[in-house]
Design a protein around this motif. Structure first.
Motif, PDB file in Angstrom:
ATOM      1  N   THR A 134      21.895  42.434  37.462  1.00 22.13           N
ATOM      2  CA  THR A 134      22.984  41.880  36.667  1.00 22.13           C
ATOM      3  C   THR A 134      24.136  42.868  36.677  1.00 22.13           C
ATOM      4  N   LEU A 135      25.253  42.432  37.232  1.00 22.75           N
ATOM      5  CA  LEU A 135      26.455  43.264  37.275  1.00 22.75           C
ATOM      6  C   LEU A 135      27.135  43.218  35.919  1.00 22.75           C
ATOM      7  N   GLY A 136      27.669  44.349  35.497  1.00 19.97           N
ATOM      8  CA  GLY A 136      28.361  44.446  34.224  1.00 19.97           C
ATOM      9  C   GLY A 136      29.861  44.492  34.408  1.00 19.97           C
ATOM     10  N   SER A 137      30.498  45.425  33.745  1.00 22.81           N
ATOM     11  CA  SER A 137      31.960  45.527  33.763  1.00 22.81           C
ATOM     12  C   SER A 137      32.467  46.171  35.048  1.00 22.81           C
ATOM     13  N   GLU A 138      33.690  45.826  35.412  1.00 20.53           N
ATOM     14  CA  GLU A 138      34.330  46.408  36.585  1.00 20.53           C
ATOM     15  C   GLU A 138      34.732  47.843  36.270  1.00 20.53           C
ATOM     16  N   LEU A 139      34.319  48.766  37.131  1.00 21.06           N
ATOM     17  CA  LEU A 139      34.633  50.184  36.948  1.00 21.06           C
ATOM     18  C   LEU A 139      35.858  50.608  37.738  1.00 21.06           C
ATOM     19  N   GLY A 140      36.126  49.894  38.817  1.00 23.68           N
ATOM     20  CA  GLY A 140      37.256  50.235  39.665  1.00 23.68           C
ATOM     21  C   GLY A 140      37.450  49.196  40.745  1.00 23.68           C
ATOM     22  N   LYS A 141      38.629  49.238  41.350  1.00 22.95           N
ATOM     23  CA  LYS A 141      38.977  48.251  42.361  1.00 22.95           C
ATOM     24  C   LYS A 141      39.760  48.945  43.458  1.00 22.95           C
ATOM     25  N   GLY A 142      39.456  48.598  44.707  1.00 21.10           N
ATOM     26  CA  GLY A 142      40.158  49.188  45.844  1.00 21.10           C
ATOM     27  C   GLY A 142      40.481  48.131  46.872  1.00 21.10           C
ATOM     28  N   GLY A 143      40.849  48.578  48.058  1.00 20.87           N
ATOM     29  CA  GLY A 143      41.240  47.667  49.121  1.00 20.87           C
ATOM     30  C   GLY A 143      40.115  46.789  49.627  1.00 20.87           C
ATOM     31  N   GLU A 144      38.882  47.322  49.650  1.00 24.63           N
ATOM     32  CA  GLU A 144      37.737  46.558  50.157  1.00 24.63           C
ATOM     33  C   GLU A 144      37.069  45.692  49.103  1.00 24.63           C
ATOM     34  N   GLY A 145      37.030  46.182  47.872  1.00 21.42           N
ATOM     35  CA  GLY A 145      36.287  45.448  46.856  1.00 21.42           C
ATOM     36  C   GLY A 145      36.353  46.115  45.500  1.00 21.42           C
ATOM     37  N   SER A 146      35.487  45.653  44.618  1.00 22.14           N
ATOM     38  CA  SER A 146      35.407  46.176  43.256  1.00 22.14           C
ATOM     39  C   SER A 146      34.031  46.773  43.020  1.00 22.14           C
ATOM     40  N   VAL A 147      33.978  47.803  42.170  1.00 21.34           N
ATOM     41  CA  VAL A 147      32.722  48.452  41.813  1.00 21.34           C
ATOM     42  C   VAL A 147      32.405  48.108  40.364  1.00 21.34           C
ATOM     43  N   TYR A 148      31.144  47.726  40.126  1.00 23.51           N
ATOM     44  CA  TYR A 148      30.702  47.268  38.813  1.00 23.51           C
ATOM     45  C   TYR A 148      29.541  48.110  38.297  1.00 23.51           C
ATOM     46  N   SER A 149      29.472  48.230  36.978  1.00 23.12           N
ATOM     47  CA  SER A 149      28.292  48.832  36.360  1.00 23.12           C
ATOM     48  C   SER A 149      27.122  47.871  36.551  1.00 23.12           C
ATOM     49  N   ILE A 150      25.916  48.383  36.390  1.00 18.90           N
ATOM     50  CA  ILE A 150      24.711  47.568  36.479  1.00 18.90           C
ATOM     51  C   ILE A 150      24.120  47.474  35.079  1.00 18.90           C
ATOM     52  N   GLU A 151      23.989  46.266  34.580  1.00 22.97           N
ATOM     53  CA  GLU A 151      23.426  46.055  33.246  1.00 22.97           C
ATOM     54  C   GLU A 151      21.900  46.022  33.276  1.00 22.97           C
ATOM     55  N   ASN A 152      21.347  45.421  34.329  1.00 31.75           N
ATOM     56  CA  ASN A 152      19.907  45.257  34.422  1.00 31.75           C
ATOM     57  C   ASN A 152      19.529  45.124  35.890  1.00 31.75           C
ATOM     58  N   ILE A 153      18.380  45.682  36.248  1.00 30.72           N
ATOM     59  CA  ILE A 153      17.860  45.493  37.606  1.00 30.72           C
ATOM     60  C   ILE A 153      16.353  45.335  37.528  1.00 30.72           C
ATOM     61  N   GLN A 154      15.875  44.318  38.206  1.00 31.42           N
ATOM     62  CA  GLN A 154      14.446  44.055  38.299  1.00 31.42           C
ATOM     63  C   GLN A 154      14.125  43.902  39.778  1.00 31.42           C
ATOM     64  N   ALA A 155      13.879  45.057  40.411  1.00 25.02           N
ATOM     65  CA  ALA A 155      13.592  45.094  41.839  1.00 25.02           C
ATOM     66  C   ALA A 155      12.738  46.318  42.123  1.00 25.02           C
ATOM     67  N   PRO A 156      11.838  46.204  43.099  1.00 22.45           N
ATOM     68  CA  PRO A 156      10.981  47.353  43.430  1.00 22.45           C
ATOM     69  C   PRO A 156      11.799  48.575  43.857  1.00 22.45           C
ATOM     70  N   GLY A 157      11.436  49.736  43.328  1.00 24.91           N
ATOM     71  CA  GLY A 157      12.093  50.988  43.688  1.00 24.91           C
ATOM     72  C   GLY A 157      13.283  51.360  42.828  1.00 24.91           C
ATOM     73  N   PHE A 158      13.669  50.495  41.887  1.00 29.43           N
ATOM     74  CA  PHE A 158      14.816  50.771  41.021  1.00 29.43           C
ATOM     75  C   PHE A 158      14.371  50.716  39.570  1.00 29.43           C
ATOM     76  N   ASN A 159      14.676  51.793  38.831  1.00 29.40           N
ATOM     77  CA  ASN A 159      14.226  51.868  37.442  1.00 29.40           C
ATOM     78  C   ASN A 159      15.371  51.913  36.436  1.00 29.40           C
ATOM     79  N   ASP A 160      16.330  52.791  36.675  1.00 24.66           N
ATOM     80  CA  ASP A 160      17.368  53.051  35.683  1.00 24.66           C
ATOM     81  C   ASP A 160      18.704  52.456  36.131  1.00 24.66           C
ATOM     82  N   PRO A 161      19.139  51.353  35.516  1.00 22.11           N
ATOM     83  CA  PRO A 161      20.396  50.728  35.929  1.00 22.11           C
ATOM     84  C   PRO A 161      21.622  51.607  35.703  1.00 22.11           C
ATOM     85  N   ARG A 162      21.509  52.635  34.841  1.00 19.97           N
ATOM     86  CA  ARG A 162      22.643  53.525  34.586  1.00 19.97           C
ATOM     87  C   ARG A 162      22.921  54.463  35.758  1.00 19.97           C
ATOM     88  N   GLN A 163      21.964  54.583  36.667  1.00 17.33           N
ATOM     89  CA  GLN A 163      22.098  55.500  37.795  1.00 17.33           C
ATOM     90  C   GLN A 163      22.655  54.842  39.053  1.00 17.33           C
TER      91      GLN A 163
END
Length: 135
Positions: A16-45
């Protein structure tokens, strides 16, 4: 918030993507609110990059190649998994780097800004960094 499919060599899941952190020529970067996928634990990282034009060039193949061949360092915002909105490729997730510890390459590639941002980062160190990145 936007929920997307995430695909990595470890398996698939949801992010789950959260708020936009920044925007550039190629795209936008978003915070991660939640992740449920193998190998990923901390969405803040981690953060997610969503391309403005995901189909441009061969971005999907490039990101999948990068995900399958990670570098041997944690000093790069290297793609960790591909992001999909349904079946459409839209971007990737990557480690969230602490801006107090890392510099954008554009700050270091110009001599004037390099002297201000990192006075100890000389030309020899720049060549060494380029060699490591290429390897």
């Amino acid at each position: 918030m936007r929920t997307c499919l995430v695909k990595s060599p470890h398996g698939s899941g949801r992010v789950t993507l959260g708020s936009e952190l920044g925007k550039g020529g190629e795209g936008s970067v978003y915070s991660i609110e939640n992740i449920q996928a193998p190998g990923f634990n901390d969405p803040r990282q981690i953060v997610g990059k969503v391309y403005h034009s995901p189909g441009e060039g061969n971005r999907r193949a490039k990101i999948h190649a990068m995900v399958s061949r990670p570098p041997g360092t944690s000093s790069l915002a290297w793609p960790m998994a591909a992001l999909y909105d349904g079946v459409e490729f839209i971007g990737y997730i990557m480690p969230k780097l602490d801006s107090s510890k890392f510099r954008d390459w554009s700050d270091l590639s110009n001599a004037k800004s390099r002297r201000q941002a990192a006075p100890d980062f000389d030309f020899k160190y720049a060549l060494h960094a380029c060699r490591n990145l290429a390897a």
